[in-house]
Design an enzyme around this catalytic site. Structure first.
Site, mmCIF file in Angstrom:
data_model
loop_
_atom_site.group_PDB
_atom_site.id
_atom_site.type_symbol
_atom_site.label_atom_id
_atom_site.label_comp_id
_atom_site.label_asym_id
_atom_site.label_seq_id
_atom_site.Cartn_x
_atom_site.Cartn_y
_atom_site.Cartn_z
ATOM 1 N N PHE A 8 7.646 -7.167 -0.124
ATOM 2 C CA PHE A 8 6.379 -6.625 -0.644
ATOM 3 C C PHE A 8 6.633 -5.418 -1.559
ATOM 4 C CE2 PHE A 8 2.934 -3.494 0.798
ATOM 5 C CZ PHE A 8 2.115 -3.766 -0.282
ATOM 6 N N ASN A 29 17.709 -11.387 1.785
ATOM 7 C CA ASN A 29 18.091 -12.556 2.595
ATOM 8 C C ASN A 29 16.868 -13.404 2.955
ATOM 9 O OD1 ASN A 29 16.854 -11.029 4.535
ATOM 10 N ND2 ASN A 29 18.482 -11.188 6.058
ATOM 11 N N GLY A 33 11.061 -11.407 2.998
ATOM 12 C CA GLY A 33 10.715 -11.518 1.577
ATOM 13 C C GLY A 33 10.546 -12.972 1.177
ATOM 14 N N ASP A 53 22.550 -10.980 2.845
ATOM 15 C CA ASP A 53 22.162 -10.112 3.956
ATOM 16 C C ASP A 53 22.988 -8.830 3.852
ATOM 17 O OD1 ASP A 53 21.757 -8.800 6.327
ATOM 18 O OD2 ASP A 53 22.246 -10.505 7.614
ATOM 19 N N VAL A 54 22.336 -7.718 3.554
ATOM 20 C CA VAL A 54 23.083 -6.474 3.317
ATOM 21 C C VAL A 54 23.631 -5.857 4.605
ATOM 22 C CG1 VAL A 54 21.951 -5.938 1.133
ATOM 23 C CG2 VAL A 54 20.999 -5.007 3.260
ATOM 24 N N TYR A 142 12.706 -0.004 14.944
ATOM 25 C CA TYR A 142 12.468 0.344 13.531
ATOM 26 C C TYR A 142 12.594 1.858 13.323
ATOM 27 C CZ TYR A 142 10.039 0.477 8.991
ATOM 28 O OH TYR A 142 9.711 0.672 7.672
ATOM 29 N N LYS A 146 15.549 3.738 11.124
ATOM 30 C CA LYS A 146 15.256 4.550 9.933
ATOM 31 C C LYS A 146 15.695 6.000 10.129
ATOM 32 C CE LYS A 146 13.378 1.566 7.050
ATOM 33 N NZ LYS A 146 13.986 1.251 5.748
ATOM 34 N N TYR A 156 26.434 11.147 3.992
ATOM 35 C CA TYR A 156 27.114 10.788 2.730
ATOM 36 C C TYR A 156 26.860 11.848 1.661
ATOM 37 C CZ TYR A 156 29.282 6.250 3.514
ATOM 38 O OH TYR A 156 30.136 5.253 3.923
ATOM 39 N N ARG A 183 -0.299 -6.915 9.868
ATOM 40 C CA ARG A 183 -0.795 -5.538 9.730
ATOM 41 C C ARG A 183 -2.318 -5.525 9.666
ATOM 42 N NH1 ARG A 183 2.880 -1.879 7.456
ATOM 43 N NH2 ARG A 183 4.963 -2.741 7.401
HETATM 44 N N1 UDP Z 1 -4.367 -3.012 14.064
HETATM 45 C C1 UDP Z 1 -5.567 -3.556 14.480
HETATM 46 N N2 UDP Z 1 -5.783 -4.882 14.277
HETATM 47 C C2 UDP Z 1 -4.879 -5.699 13.671
HETATM 48 C C3 UDP Z 1 -3.660 -5.133 13.225
HETATM 49 C C4 UDP Z 1 -3.439 -3.792 13.443
HETATM 50 O O1 UDP Z 1 -6.439 -2.854 15.029
HETATM 51 O O2 UDP Z 1 -5.179 -6.900 13.538
HETATM 52 C C5 UDP Z 1 -4.149 -1.577 14.278
HETATM 53 C C6 UDP Z 1 -2.802 -1.211 14.895
HETATM 54 O O3 UDP Z 1 -2.853 -1.227 16.297
HETATM 55 C C7 UDP Z 1 -2.607 0.193 14.328
HETATM 56 C C8 UDP Z 1 -3.290 0.149 12.970
HETATM 57 O O4 UDP Z 1 -4.167 -0.966 13.007
HETATM 58 O O5 UDP Z 1 -3.288 1.138 15.122
HETATM 59 C C9 UDP Z 1 -2.317 -0.037 11.807
HETATM 60 O O6 UDP Z 1 -1.483 -1.121 12.118
HETATM 61 P P1 UDP Z 1 -0.462 -1.718 11.068
HETATM 62 O O7 UDP Z 1 0.257 -2.823 11.766
HETATM 63 O O8 UDP Z 1 -1.168 -2.052 9.818
HETATM 64 O O9 UDP Z 1 0.532 -0.534 10.708
HETATM 65 P P2 UDP Z 1 1.287 0.601 11.551
HETATM 66 O O10 UDP Z 1 0.894 0.526 13.007
HETATM 67 O O11 UDP Z 1 2.720 0.315 11.343
HETATM 68 O O12 UDP Z 1 0.835 1.846 10.934
#
Ligand code: UDP
Length: 310
Positions: A8, A29, A33, A53-54, A142, A146, A156, A183
């Site tokens: 994305f 990879n 994506g 695959d890096v 994750y 990071k 580095y 998301r």
């Molecule tokens: N969320 C939600 N419904 C969904 C997907 C996500 O209420 O269908 C909520 C999730 O629990 C979080 C917020 O929306 O509180 C943002 O989630 P997202 O996965 O977009 O990103 P991140 O949590 O990594 O910020």
């Protein structure tokens, strides 16, 4: 060189770099994506794609001015599905790409994340906040990858004198987002377009701050071209509750989908908002696209993707 260049953010970054006359080698990879994200770029003379695959040894021939490390699955649904790959690309992948940058005398640009702040106890989040992360929770794969990648990048920089930049990316949305990436923005728009229930996790009072992808990528280029090592927060400081986001998606799409509440995922941050004072000061950057406008553009894109898929 852009790792994760078919993802994305990576694909928008490749497009922006080509647009200003840079040559781009895109590595991916295709774990999250897709070639559809970059299909229009194959016709560009300055564009090369390598499926790789890096997390394994990385090499590209010829001169490289900058290595931009964007490879990583980044959606919470991926944290359960492919946790080991996430840890590997953040650790081994960062080490390999740092090694390539060092060998080539290239600038290294790390795509880091607001997730290094975890469930933050400082609000809004400034770059000097050390964060509040659960290392053994489901998001730890994750967040800690990071955090490690930031530590490795700074090692580095300090030990080898490598020229580095670190960006901390807050929630980004927009065209070429995967409609099924799980998301909030993608779920809500797809649900609204299909007339399905809008799935709010928890009470919907948790907050996020959503940045449109074009603004975000403009911030990446500003940091790449600057003299500032970072980390620098790049995100939109307009903060919304998830319930407000759902209302805006319904309003912009004209949908009458009902709202359905589901359990809140473990360690879901209660609030998130970038302090972008540093980006304003050192990069003269700030976002321009407001949430409703960005949602309208993304909904238009998803309409096309869903029509093609049906
Ligand atoms: N969320 C939600 N419904 C969904 C997907 C996500 O209420 O269908 C909520 C999730 O629990 C979080 C917020 O929306 O509180 C943002 O989630 P997202 O996965 O977009 O990103 P991140 O949590 O990594 O910020």
């Amino acid at each position: 060189m852009v790792t994760g260049g078919a993802g994305f953010l990576g694909s928008s970054l490749c497009r922006a770099l080509l647009g200003r006359g840079d040559e781009v080698v895109c590595l991916d990879n295709l774990i999250t994506g897709s070639l559809e994200n970059i299909e229009d770029l194959f016709a560009e003379p300055g564009f090369t794609y390598v499926e790789h695959d890096v997390s394994t040894y990385v090499w590209v021939p010829g001169r490289v001015d900058a290595v931009m490390h964007f490879a990583s699955p980044a959606s919470p649904v991926d944290f359960e599905r492919i946790p080991i790959q996430i840890l590997k690309v953040g650790s081994l992948g960062t080490h390999n790409t740092l090694g390539l940058a060092k060998a080539k005398g290239a600038r290294f640009f790390l795509a880091s994340t607001s997730e290094v702040y975890g469930d933050p106890q400082v609000h809004p989040q400034t770059e000097d906040y050390w964060g509040h992360v659960n290392p053994i929770g489901p998001r730890g794969v994750y967040d800690e990858a990071k955090r490690f990648s930031e530590a490795m990048t700074m090692a580095y920089h300090r030990f080898h004198g490598l020229d580095v930049r670190i960006v901390r990316i807050f929630n980004v949305f927009g065209v070429r987002m995967r409609p099924d990436d799980g998301r909030a923005v993608s779920n809500f728009i797809v649900q609204a377009l299909r007339g399905d229930p809008i799935t709010i996790y928890g009470d919907g009072k948790q907050t996020r701050s959503f940045c449109y992808v074009d603004d975000e990528v403009r911030g990446f280029l500003a940091l790449l071209d600057s003299d500032h090592v970072g980390p620098v927060n790049i995100g939109n400081p307009d903060e919304y509750t998830i319930a407000e986001l759902a209302d805006i998606v319904l309003e912009v799409t004209g949908s009458s989908s009902p709202v359905a509440h589901h359990p809140l995922p473990v360690d879901d941050p209660t609030q998130r908002r970038p302090d972008i004072g540093l980006a304003r000061r050192v990069l003269d950057w700030e976002p321009e696209v407001d949430l409703r406008d960005g949602i309208a553009r993304t909904a238009e894109y998803f309409r096309q993707v869903l029509a093609l898929g049906s």
